[in-house]
Design a protein around this motif. Structure first.
Motif, mmCIF file in Angstrom:
data_model
loop_
_atom_site.group_PDB
_atom_site.id
_atom_site.type_symbol
_atom_site.label_atom_id
_atom_site.label_comp_id
_atom_site.label_asym_id
_atom_site.label_seq_id
_atom_site.Cartn_x
_atom_site.Cartn_y
_atom_site.Cartn_z
ATOM 1 N N GLY A 124 0.785 -1.250 0.117
ATOM 2 C CA GLY A 124 0.047 0.024 -0.031
ATOM 3 C C GLY A 124 0.969 1.387 0.032
ATOM 4 O O GLY A 124 0.351 2.337 -0.544
ATOM 5 N N THR A 125 2.153 1.188 0.581
ATOM 6 C CA THR A 125 2.887 2.466 0.459
ATOM 7 C C THR A 125 4.261 2.070 0.074
ATOM 8 O O THR A 125 4.933 2.868 -0.409
ATOM 9 C CB THR A 125 2.842 2.926 2.021
ATOM 10 O OG1 THR A 125 3.739 1.744 2.828
ATOM 11 C CG2 THR A 125 1.738 3.314 2.660
ATOM 12 N N SER A 126 4.837 0.764 -0.078
ATOM 13 C CA SER A 126 6.037 0.381 -0.630
ATOM 14 C C SER A 126 5.947 -0.761 -1.431
ATOM 15 O O SER A 126 5.356 -1.607 -1.100
ATOM 16 C CB SER A 126 7.210 0.534 0.409
ATOM 17 O OG SER A 126 6.763 -0.671 1.432
ATOM 18 N N VAL A 127 6.973 -0.850 -2.149
ATOM 19 C CA VAL A 127 7.099 -2.140 -3.091
ATOM 20 C C VAL A 127 8.393 -2.928 -2.694
ATOM 21 O O VAL A 127 9.478 -2.290 -2.495
ATOM 22 C CB VAL A 127 7.053 -1.993 -4.483
ATOM 23 C CG1 VAL A 127 5.540 -1.664 -5.017
ATOM 24 C CG2 VAL A 127 8.004 -0.837 -5.092
ATOM 25 N N THR A 128 8.532 -4.196 -2.840
ATOM 26 C CA THR A 128 9.574 -4.936 -2.862
ATOM 27 C C THR A 128 9.697 -6.157 -3.888
ATOM 28 O O THR A 128 8.604 -6.735 -4.120
ATOM 29 C CB THR A 128 9.576 -5.604 -1.335
ATOM 30 O OG1 THR A 128 9.802 -4.612 -0.330
ATOM 31 C CG2 THR A 128 10.890 -6.559 -1.189
ATOM 32 N N GLY A 129 10.725 -6.390 -4.279
ATOM 33 C CA GLY A 129 11.076 -7.385 -5.494
ATOM 34 C C GLY A 129 12.184 -7.045 -6.204
ATOM 35 O O GLY A 129 12.690 -5.873 -6.243
ATOM 36 N N THR A 130 12.628 -7.851 -7.249
ATOM 37 C CA THR A 130 13.712 -7.623 -7.976
ATOM 38 C C THR A 130 12.997 -7.621 -9.521
ATOM 39 O O THR A 130 12.320 -8.647 -10.034
ATOM 40 C CB THR A 130 14.772 -8.659 -7.956
ATOM 41 O OG1 THR A 130 15.337 -8.589 -6.599
ATOM 42 C CG2 THR A 130 15.936 -8.594 -8.746
ATOM 43 N N LEU A 131 13.450 -6.714 -10.306
ATOM 44 C CA LEU A 131 13.204 -6.591 -11.703
ATOM 45 C C LEU A 131 14.199 -6.761 -12.743
ATOM 46 O O LEU A 131 15.212 -6.165 -12.492
ATOM 47 C CB LEU A 131 12.439 -5.283 -12.194
ATOM 48 C CG LEU A 131 11.398 -4.803 -11.076
ATOM 49 C CD1 LEU A 131 11.022 -3.304 -11.469
ATOM 50 C CD2 LEU A 131 10.031 -5.781 -11.379
ATOM 51 N N PRO A 132 14.475 -8.102 -13.300
ATOM 52 C CA PRO A 132 15.664 -8.655 -13.707
ATOM 53 C C PRO A 132 16.293 -7.653 -14.933
ATOM 54 O O PRO A 132 17.438 -7.372 -15.227
ATOM 55 C CB PRO A 132 15.552 -9.986 -14.099
ATOM 56 C CG PRO A 132 14.236 -10.010 -14.228
ATOM 57 C CD PRO A 132 13.517 -9.117 -13.203
ATOM 58 N N ARG A 133 15.281 -7.104 -15.758
ATOM 59 C CA ARG A 133 15.485 -6.413 -16.808
ATOM 60 C C ARG A 133 14.779 -5.353 -16.920
ATOM 61 O O ARG A 133 13.582 -5.375 -17.524
ATOM 62 C CB ARG A 133 15.657 -7.325 -18.110
ATOM 63 C CG ARG A 133 16.832 -8.306 -18.065
ATOM 64 C CD ARG A 133 16.614 -9.156 -19.256
ATOM 65 N NE ARG A 133 15.467 -10.083 -19.152
ATOM 66 C CZ ARG A 133 15.268 -11.212 -18.303
ATOM 67 N NH1 ARG A 133 16.247 -11.585 -17.833
ATOM 68 N NH2 ARG A 133 14.020 -11.585 -18.510
ATOM 69 N N VAL A 134 14.986 -3.930 -16.924
ATOM 70 C CA VAL A 134 14.297 -2.894 -17.213
ATOM 71 C C VAL A 134 14.763 -2.112 -18.267
ATOM 72 O O VAL A 134 15.982 -1.415 -17.895
ATOM 73 C CB VAL A 134 14.319 -2.052 -15.543
ATOM 74 C CG1 VAL A 134 13.342 -0.696 -15.935
ATOM 75 C CG2 VAL A 134 13.469 -2.920 -14.391
ATOM 76 N N PRO A 167 14.851 6.332 -1.850
ATOM 77 C CA PRO A 167 15.522 4.934 -0.986
ATOM 78 C C PRO A 167 14.830 3.595 -1.384
ATOM 79 O O PRO A 167 13.795 3.506 -1.952
ATOM 80 C CB PRO A 167 14.996 5.444 0.326
ATOM 81 C CG PRO A 167 13.852 6.267 0.103
ATOM 82 C CD PRO A 167 13.998 7.128 -1.044
ATOM 83 N N GLY A 168 15.543 2.792 -1.165
ATOM 84 C CA GLY A 168 15.050 1.400 -1.136
ATOM 85 C C GLY A 168 15.335 0.928 -2.815
ATOM 86 O O GLY A 168 14.965 -0.272 -2.862
ATOM 87 N N LEU A 188 14.164 -3.477 -5.495
ATOM 88 C CA LEU A 188 13.287 -2.692 -4.740
ATOM 89 C C LEU A 188 13.163 -3.342 -3.237
ATOM 90 O O LEU A 188 12.657 -4.473 -3.076
ATOM 91 C CB LEU A 188 11.893 -2.420 -5.322
ATOM 92 C CG LEU A 188 11.966 -1.919 -6.704
ATOM 93 C CD1 LEU A 188 10.508 -1.863 -7.398
ATOM 94 C CD2 LEU A 188 12.727 -0.505 -6.815
ATOM 95 N N GLU A 189 13.461 -2.623 -2.455
ATOM 96 C CA GLU A 189 13.574 -3.189 -0.863
ATOM 97 C C GLU A 189 12.630 -1.931 -0.010
ATOM 98 O O GLU A 189 13.158 -1.041 0.468
ATOM 99 C CB GLU A 189 14.873 -3.171 -0.255
ATOM 100 C CG GLU A 189 15.546 -4.419 -0.863
ATOM 101 C CD GLU A 189 15.260 -5.863 -0.177
ATOM 102 O OE1 GLU A 189 14.249 -5.659 0.681
ATOM 103 O OE2 GLU A 189 15.559 -6.737 -0.990
ATOM 104 N N HIS A 190 11.410 -2.375 -0.049
ATOM 105 C CA HIS A 190 10.387 -1.341 0.660
ATOM 106 C C HIS A 190 10.592 -0.172 0.111
ATOM 107 O O HIS A 190 10.675 0.858 0.928
ATOM 108 C CB HIS A 190 10.749 -1.391 2.166
ATOM 109 C CG HIS A 190 10.506 -2.800 2.656
ATOM 110 N ND1 HIS A 190 8.966 -3.476 2.895
ATOM 111 C CD2 HIS A 190 11.104 -3.656 3.029
ATOM 112 C CE1 HIS A 190 8.903 -4.561 3.261
ATOM 113 N NE2 HIS A 190 10.297 -4.724 3.498
ATOM 114 N N ALA A 191 10.772 0.140 -1.241
ATOM 115 C CA ALA A 191 10.967 1.562 -1.942
ATOM 116 C C ALA A 191 9.300 2.065 -1.830
ATOM 117 O O ALA A 191 8.391 1.524 -2.291
ATOM 118 C CB ALA A 191 11.320 1.150 -3.262
ATOM 119 N N PRO A 192 9.575 3.376 -1.475
ATOM 120 C CA PRO A 192 8.244 4.337 -1.561
ATOM 121 C C PRO A 192 7.633 4.137 -2.594
ATOM 122 O O PRO A 192 8.247 4.414 -3.750
ATOM 123 C CB PRO A 192 8.730 5.438 -1.016
ATOM 124 C CG PRO A 192 9.858 5.337 -0.270
ATOM 125 C CD PRO A 192 10.555 4.191 -0.944
#
Length: 347
Positions: A124-134, A167-168, A188-192
């Motif tokens: 709801g306020t932050s995202v977490t995950g890995t995007l391998p190819r952006v 951040p994150g 992304l580690e709890h990125a706003p």
């Protein structure tokens, strides 16, 4: 349905082509992203805001107009986040955000969009995950991503925006096949994250991305063919211009046939996006099923027909070959789009 460019679109094509010829000649593509060229592209021509609605400061043009511009940037192998930003702008036209659309229209915001199959956790306020190819992940300032809707009720997807300098966020540039346009791994580690909204049902964002990419591929295809035709007129082997040999001129004729078909498909798909949304899914699937493969085949054959010099690092042929291959799989390999087209046609 009109597959011929209007007078205004022809003028747009000439303006973009002239600017790129002067400010971003092919020799500069090897140098990578030049922020000054990108700033001029938006400041002098306003290309970044071409698809942005007028109420947000853009030109309010349709996808048919954007396709004209993308064909020229593709032919010039323009480095940088232009295509990625247009992907983001196409998504934002369906989920409008005044701040981001205004920034894109003014050329202040370079954005990128990740595909729906990415696995992100959103609280709801932050995202977490890995995007391998952006795509253009190292140059873009804002990331748009679909994330699970945290609101109670039936599951859904919302579009969120993440500040890539915030951040994150960790960005790792990748070594990619295409030397002219980069990608990055984004962690992304709890990125706003800011919720922009839920895409409307049947918005066709993915289909519009397919059409936009096909327009760039058309430009790569055309430039590859133009290059080898010019070479066949001046290269002499065994006392004759190579263009006079049957094996060469028949191959060039086949390549031209692919160009003609690709142009018709792209024009039709862009028209469908603007005027006939019901025809868009099939037109978009056809565009990627045919144009992606045709672009790569023409770029490959143009490299081969250049002979030994075409394989050298100093020649430009490999740049078109690599952009064509990278574009061919950017939104999934052609077999995925062929399968979708077959499903839409109930085959």
């Amino acid at each position: 349905m009109k597959l011929v460019l209007s007078q205004e679109q022809q003028q747009l094509r000439e303006a973009v082509r002239g600017f790129l010829r002067a400010a971003a000649p092919l020799r500069k593509a090897r140098e990578g992203y030049d922020p000054q060229v990108y700033a001029r592209l938006n400041g002098e021509l306003g290309l970044s805001g071409l698809i942005v609605p007028e109420e947000y400061g853009g030109a309010g043009a349709g996808l048919a107009d954007l396709a004209v511009a993308l064909e020229e940037t593709g032919a010039a192998l323009l480095p940088g986040p232009f295509l990625a930003t247009q992907f983001a702008a196409l998504a934002l036209t369906q989920v409008p955000d005044k701040e981001l659309l205004g920034g894109i229209a003014e050329g202040r915001v370079a954005a990128t969009l990740v595909q729906p199959e990415q696995d992100l956790a959103f609280d709801g306020t932050s995202v977490t995950g890995t995007l391998p190819r952006v795509l253009s992940g190292a140059e873009a300032g804002v990331l748009l991503a679909p994330a699970p809707d945290p609101a109670p009720g039936p599951g859904g997807v919302v579009l969120v925006a993440v500040d890539l300098a915030g951040p994150g966020v960790t960005r790792t540039p990748l070594e990619t096949l295409d030397l002219t346009r980069g990608q990055a791994r984004v962690t992304l580690e709890h990125a706003p994250a800011r919720v922009l909204g839920r895409p409307p049902a049947g918005s066709g964002i993915g289909d519009r991305l397919c059409v936009a990419l096909a327009a760039e591929q058309l430009g790569v295809l055309r430039a590859s063919l133009d290059a080898i035709v010019a070479y066949a007129k001046i290269r002499v082997a065994f006392g004759r211009y190579i263009g006079s040999y049957q094996g060469v001129k028949h191959k060039l004729a086949d390549m031209h046939g692919k160009l003609e078909q690709a142009e018709s498909i792209v024009r039709y798909a862009a028209w469908a996006a603007d005027e006939s949304p019901g025809e868009l899914p099939g037109a978009a699937a056809l565009a990627q099923a045919y144009v992606g493969r045709a672009c790569f085949e023409v770029a490959r054959d143009h490299l081969l027909l250049h002979g030994g010099i075409g394989f050298t690092w100093e020649h430009d042929a490999h740049l078109f070959y690599k952009r064509a291959k990278a574009d061919e799989v950017l939104l999934g390999p052609p077999r995925i789009h062929r399968a979708r087209l077959a499903e839409l046609l109930e085959l």
